[in-house]
Write a protein that holds these residues in place. Structure first.
Motif, PDB file in Angstrom:
ATOM      1  N   PRO A  32      11.709  72.512  30.639  1.00  0.00           N
ATOM      2  CA  PRO A  32      12.513  71.360  30.228  1.00  0.00           C
ATOM      3  C   PRO A  32      12.153  70.895  28.818  1.00  0.00           C
ATOM      4  O   PRO A  32      10.974  70.715  28.492  1.00  0.00           O
ATOM      5  N   GLY A  33      13.161  70.752  27.970  1.00  0.00           N
ATOM      6  CA  GLY A  33      12.945  70.264  26.623  1.00  0.00           C
ATOM      7  C   GLY A  33      12.376  71.293  25.659  1.00  0.00           C
ATOM      8  O   GLY A  33      12.059  70.953  24.513  1.00  0.00           O
ATOM      9  N   LYS A  34      12.250  72.529  26.114  1.00  0.00           N
ATOM     10  CA  LYS A  34      11.687  73.572  25.255  1.00  0.00           C
ATOM     11  C   LYS A  34      12.669  74.712  25.067  1.00  0.00           C
ATOM     12  O   LYS A  34      13.610  74.873  25.851  1.00  0.00           O
ATOM     13  N   GLN A  35      12.427  75.512  24.035  1.00  0.00           N
ATOM     14  CA  GLN A  35      13.268  76.677  23.794  1.00  0.00           C
ATOM     15  C   GLN A  35      12.926  77.787  24.779  1.00  0.00           C
ATOM     16  O   GLN A  35      11.812  77.874  25.293  1.00  0.00           O
ATOM     17  N   ARG A  36      13.906  78.616  25.023  1.00  0.00           N
ATOM     18  CA  ARG A  36      13.677  79.783  25.860  1.00  0.00           C
ATOM     19  C   ARG A  36      12.712  80.717  25.143  1.00  0.00           C
ATOM     20  O   ARG A  36      12.846  80.963  23.938  1.00  0.00           O
ATOM     21  N   GLU A  37      11.737  81.239  25.892  1.00  0.00           N
ATOM     22  CA  GLU A  37      10.731  82.113  25.288  1.00  0.00           C
ATOM     23  C   GLU A  37      10.610  83.420  26.059  1.00  0.00           C
ATOM     24  O   GLU A  37      10.782  83.462  27.288  1.00  0.00           O
ATOM     25  N   LEU A  38      10.311  84.481  25.328  1.00  0.00           N
ATOM     26  CA  LEU A  38      10.120  85.797  25.921  1.00  0.00           C
ATOM     27  C   LEU A  38       8.749  85.836  26.591  1.00  0.00           C
ATOM     28  O   LEU A  38       7.729  85.537  25.961  1.00  0.00           O
ATOM     29  N   VAL A  39       8.735  86.231  27.843  1.00  0.00           N
ATOM     30  CA  VAL A  39       7.497  86.286  28.622  1.00  0.00           C
ATOM     31  C   VAL A  39       6.958  87.710  28.702  1.00  0.00           C
ATOM     32  O   VAL A  39       5.773  87.930  28.479  1.00  0.00           O
ATOM     33  N   ALA A  40       7.819  88.662  29.030  1.00  0.00           N
ATOM     34  CA  ALA A  40       7.364  90.032  29.218  1.00  0.00           C
ATOM     35  C   ALA A  40       8.534  90.986  29.036  1.00  0.00           C
ATOM     36  O   ALA A  40       9.686  90.640  29.311  1.00  0.00           O
ATOM     37  N   THR A  41       8.198  92.204  28.580  1.00  0.00           N
ATOM     38  CA  THR A  41       9.177  93.259  28.349  1.00  0.00           C
ATOM     39  C   THR A  41       8.658  94.560  28.921  1.00  0.00           C
ATOM     40  O   THR A  41       7.460  94.847  28.836  1.00  0.00           O
ATOM     41  N   ILE A  42       9.559  95.347  29.493  1.00  0.00           N
ATOM     42  CA  ILE A  42       9.221  96.701  29.892  1.00  0.00           C
ATOM     43  C   ILE A  42      10.321  97.628  29.389  1.00  0.00           C
ATOM     44  O   ILE A  42      11.508  97.381  29.614  1.00  0.00           O
ATOM     45  N   THR A  43       9.920  98.678  28.685  1.00  0.00           N
ATOM     46  CA  THR A  43      10.899  99.608  28.117  1.00  0.00           C
ATOM     47  C   THR A  43      11.359 100.610  29.173  1.00  0.00           C
ATOM     48  O   THR A  43      10.806 100.683  30.281  1.00  0.00           O
ATOM     49  N   THR A  44      12.349 101.419  28.827  1.00  0.00           N
ATOM     50  CA  THR A  44      12.815 102.447  29.759  1.00  0.00           C
ATOM     51  C   THR A  44      11.709 103.448  30.046  1.00  0.00           C
ATOM     52  O   THR A  44      11.672 104.049  31.119  1.00  0.00           O
ATOM     53  N   GLY A  45      10.787 103.613  29.122  1.00  0.00           N
ATOM     54  CA  GLY A  45       9.679 104.527  29.327  1.00  0.00           C
ATOM     55  C   GLY A  45       8.489 103.908  30.040  1.00  0.00           C
ATOM     56  O   GLY A  45       7.502 104.601  30.316  1.00  0.00           O
ATOM     57  N   GLY A  46       8.570 102.602  30.314  1.00  0.00           N
ATOM     58  CA  GLY A  46       7.511 101.949  31.070  1.00  0.00           C
ATOM     59  C   GLY A  46       6.467 101.228  30.230  1.00  0.00           C
ATOM     60  O   GLY A  46       5.508 100.670  30.777  1.00  0.00           O
ATOM     61  N   SER A  47       6.642 101.208  28.925  1.00  0.00           N
ATOM     62  CA  SER A  47       5.705 100.457  28.085  1.00  0.00           C
ATOM     63  C   SER A  47       5.949  98.963  28.269  1.00  0.00           C
ATOM     64  O   SER A  47       7.095  98.532  28.406  1.00  0.00           O
ATOM     65  N   THR A  48       4.862  98.200  28.266  1.00  0.00           N
ATOM     66  CA  THR A  48       4.968  96.769  28.535  1.00  0.00           C
ATOM     67  C   THR A  48       4.376  95.939  27.398  1.00  0.00           C
ATOM     68  O   THR A  48       3.493  96.401  26.659  1.00  0.00           O
ATOM     69  N   SER A  49       4.870  94.727  27.290  1.00  0.00           N
ATOM     70  CA  SER A  49       4.291  93.772  26.347  1.00  0.00           C
ATOM     71  C   SER A  49       4.453  92.374  26.927  1.00  0.00           C
ATOM     72  O   SER A  49       5.358  92.134  27.746  1.00  0.00           O
ATOM     73  N   TYR A  50       3.573  91.467  26.522  1.00  0.00           N
ATOM     74  CA  TYR A  50       3.513  90.132  27.113  1.00  0.00           C
ATOM     75  C   TYR A  50       3.302  89.058  26.053  1.00  0.00           C
ATOM     76  O   TYR A  50       2.687  89.308  25.014  1.00  0.00           O
ATOM     77  N   ALA A  51       3.785  87.884  26.367  1.00  0.00           N
ATOM     78  CA  ALA A  51       3.436  86.734  25.554  1.00  0.00           C
ATOM     79  C   ALA A  51       1.948  86.453  25.730  1.00  0.00           C
ATOM     80  O   ALA A  51       1.383  86.678  26.811  1.00  0.00           O
ATOM     81  N   GLY A  52       1.341  85.959  24.681  1.00  0.00           N
ATOM     82  CA  GLY A  52      -0.090  85.693  24.733  1.00  0.00           C
ATOM     83  C   GLY A  52      -0.488  84.730  25.845  1.00  0.00           C
ATOM     84  O   GLY A  52      -1.567  84.834  26.420  1.00  0.00           O
ATOM     85  N   SER A  53       0.419  83.796  26.146  1.00  0.00           N
ATOM     86  CA  SER A  53       0.114  82.768  27.146  1.00  0.00           C
ATOM     87  C   SER A  53       0.047  83.310  28.572  1.00  0.00           C
ATOM     88  O   SER A  53      -0.489  82.648  29.464  1.00  0.00           O
ATOM     89  N   VAL A  54       0.585  84.508  28.799  1.00  0.00           N
ATOM     90  CA  VAL A  54       0.589  85.073  30.157  1.00  0.00           C
ATOM     91  C   VAL A  54      -0.189  86.381  30.250  1.00  0.00           C
ATOM     92  O   VAL A  54      -0.362  86.915  31.346  1.00  0.00           O
ATOM     93  N   GLU A  55      -0.629  86.897  29.114  1.00  0.00           N
ATOM     94  CA  GLU A  55      -1.387  88.157  29.093  1.00  0.00           C
ATOM     95  C   GLU A  55      -2.565  88.081  30.055  1.00  0.00           C
ATOM     96  O   GLU A  55      -3.332  87.109  30.052  1.00  0.00           O
ATOM     97  N   GLY A  56      -2.692  89.110  30.873  1.00  0.00           N
ATOM     98  CA  GLY A  56      -3.793  89.163  31.826  1.00  0.00           C
ATOM     99  C   GLY A  56      -3.513  88.467  33.147  1.00  0.00           C
ATOM    100  O   GLY A  56      -4.260  88.636  34.110  1.00  0.00           O
ATOM    101  N   ARG A  57      -2.434  87.687  33.208  1.00  0.00           N
ATOM    102  CA  ARG A  57      -2.079  86.989  34.453  1.00  0.00           C
ATOM    103  C   ARG A  57      -0.774  87.501  35.045  1.00  0.00           C
ATOM    104  O   ARG A  57      -0.613  87.500  36.270  1.00  0.00           O
ATOM    105  N   PHE A  58       0.154  87.916  34.201  1.00  0.00           N
ATOM    106  CA  PHE A  58       1.461  88.392  34.643  1.00  0.00           C
ATOM    107  C   PHE A  58       1.533  89.906  34.459  1.00  0.00           C
ATOM    108  O   PHE A  58       0.972  90.457  33.496  1.00  0.00           O
ATOM    109  N   THR A  59       2.259  90.558  35.353  1.00  0.00           N
ATOM    110  CA  THR A  59       2.484  91.993  35.255  1.00  0.00           C
ATOM    111  C   THR A  59       3.960  92.281  35.496  1.00  0.00           C
ATOM    112  O   THR A  59       4.510  91.906  36.543  1.00  0.00           O
ATOM    113  N   ILE A  60       4.576  92.971  34.535  1.00  0.00           N
ATOM    114  CA  ILE A  60       5.969  93.375  34.679  1.00  0.00           C
ATOM    115  C   ILE A  60       6.010  94.838  35.106  1.00  0.00           C
ATOM    116  O   ILE A  60       5.194  95.646  34.653  1.00  0.00           O
TER     117      ILE A  60
END
Length: 111
Positions: free
Chosen positions: A41-69
């Motif tokens: 609420p009251g904030k911009q939409r932010e990217l949390v995690a991405t997974i490519t077609t090849g399975g490579s993943t990336s995460y926002a710093g705020s969720v790194e180590g806690r979230f898994t895509i």
């Protein structure tokens, strides 16, 4: 026609876990990276995690180590496992691929 449908949101206490899922229909899953975004609420939409077609993943710093895509290509689903949840993770979470968005699922983390 591409459709993305999220599920799995809910209310959880701080320190708990939730698993979000996004089911994709249409000819998109094998062609595009899949993303999870969130908007508090009251904030911009932010990217949390991405997974490519090849399975490579990336995460926002705020969720790194806690979230898994992850993605299940056979089922055309992408999942977001969220552990050690914090109140600041409270947001509507959206599945995204290219120009397409799901309807969002609410995640609320109580302190």
């Amino acid at each position: 026609q591409v459709q993305l449908v999220e599920s799995g949101g809910g209310l959880v206490q701080a320190g708990g876990s939730l698993r979000l899922s996004c089911a994709a229909s249409g000819n998109i899953f094998s062609r595009a990276a899949m993303n999870w975004y969130r908007q508090a609420p009251g904030k911009q939409r932010e990217l949390v995690a991405t997974i490519t077609t090849g399975g490579s993943t990336s995460y926002a710093g705020s969720v790194e180590g806690r979230f898994t895509i992850s993605r299940d290509n056979a089922k055309k689903m992408v999942n977001l496992q969220m552990n050690s949840l914090k109140p600041e993770d409270t947001a509507v979470y959206y599945c995204n691929a290219l120009l397409w968005w799901g309807q969002g699922t609410q995640v609320t983390v109580s302190s």
